[in-house]
Design a protein around this motif. Structure first.
Motif, short mmCIF file in Angstrom:
data_model
loop_
_atom_site.label_atom_id
_atom_site.label_comp_id
_atom_site.label_asym_id
_atom_site.label_seq_id
_atom_site.Cartn_x
_atom_site.Cartn_y
_atom_site.Cartn_z
N TYR A 90 0.14 6.68 -7.13
CA TYR A 90 -0.93 5.99 -9.12
C TYR A 90 -0.49 4.91 -8.23
N THR A 91 -0.36 3.75 -7.34
CA THR A 91 0.00 2.58 -7.03
C THR A 91 -0.50 2.22 -6.38
N THR B 272 -3.69 3.38 -5.84
CA THR B 272 -4.94 3.62 -6.55
C THR B 272 -5.09 2.55 -7.96
N ARG B 273 -3.81 1.60 -8.05
CA ARG B 273 -3.64 1.12 -8.91
C ARG B 273 -3.75 1.80 -10.45
N GLY B 274 -3.39 3.22 -10.67
CA GLY B 274 -3.82 3.23 -12.06
C GLY B 274 -5.06 3.71 -12.60
N ARG B 275 -5.63 3.92 -11.07
CA ARG B 275 -7.13 4.38 -11.38
C ARG B 275 -7.66 5.52 -11.11
N GLN C 82 -5.61 -4.67 -0.09
CA GLN C 82 -5.34 -2.89 0.03
C GLN C 82 -4.27 -2.40 1.10
N ASP D 113 -13.75 2.00 -2.90
CA ASP D 113 -13.01 0.96 -2.75
C ASP D 113 -13.66 -0.15 -1.42
#
Length: 135
Positions: free
Chosen positions: A17-18, A20-23, A47, A85
């Motif tokens: 989760y971290t 992708t920063r929640g994405r 990144q 990204d």
């Protein structure tokens, strides 16, 4: 599953989760078989280390999204977000190869070719409207 095993699974979920920063959705259309190659750009300073691992693997040779996910032991969706990204930073590219060009001539553009075209257009015109209004 043991208590220790559950704690490890929870930690892995939080780490993903971290990463992708929640994405949960990549900005680029990427198939499981989309082939990636290292590009001229560099990942941003924010990144994660997995981005460096992805780049190192793609510098060795071209890799598919599925292969990257397997080697990183991360969910495909998370890897697609990170790859997206890196495509935005020009650190990765979707190469247009001779077989891709041949499939274009045989029956229309492939998903891989369309993904490469989309990524290039988004880099060239990042603020462009996706579907302009006719008028």
């Amino acid at each position: 599953m043991t208590v220790h095993g559950q704690a490890a699974a929870d930690a892995n979920f939080v780490r993903t989760y971290t990463l992708t920063r929640g994405r949960t959705k990549p900005r680029h259309l990427l198939g499981l078989d989309t082939v990636l190659d290292a590009g001229p750009g560099r990942p941003g300073p924010a990144q994660v280390e997995e981005c460096e691992e992805i780049l190192a693997l793609c510098r060795e040779r071209q890799r598919s999204v599925t292969e990257l996910a397997g080697r990183l032991r991360r969910p495909v969706t998370a890897v697609k977000v990170l790859v997206s990204d890196l495509l935005d930073a020009d650190a990765l590219v979707v190469p247009v190869t001779a077989p891709t060009a041949a499939s274009h001539l045989a029956g229309g553009p492939s998903t891989q070719l369309l993904a490469a075209l989309s990524a290039g257009l988004k880099r060239k015109w990042p603020d462009a409207v996706a579907y302009p209004q006719a008028g």
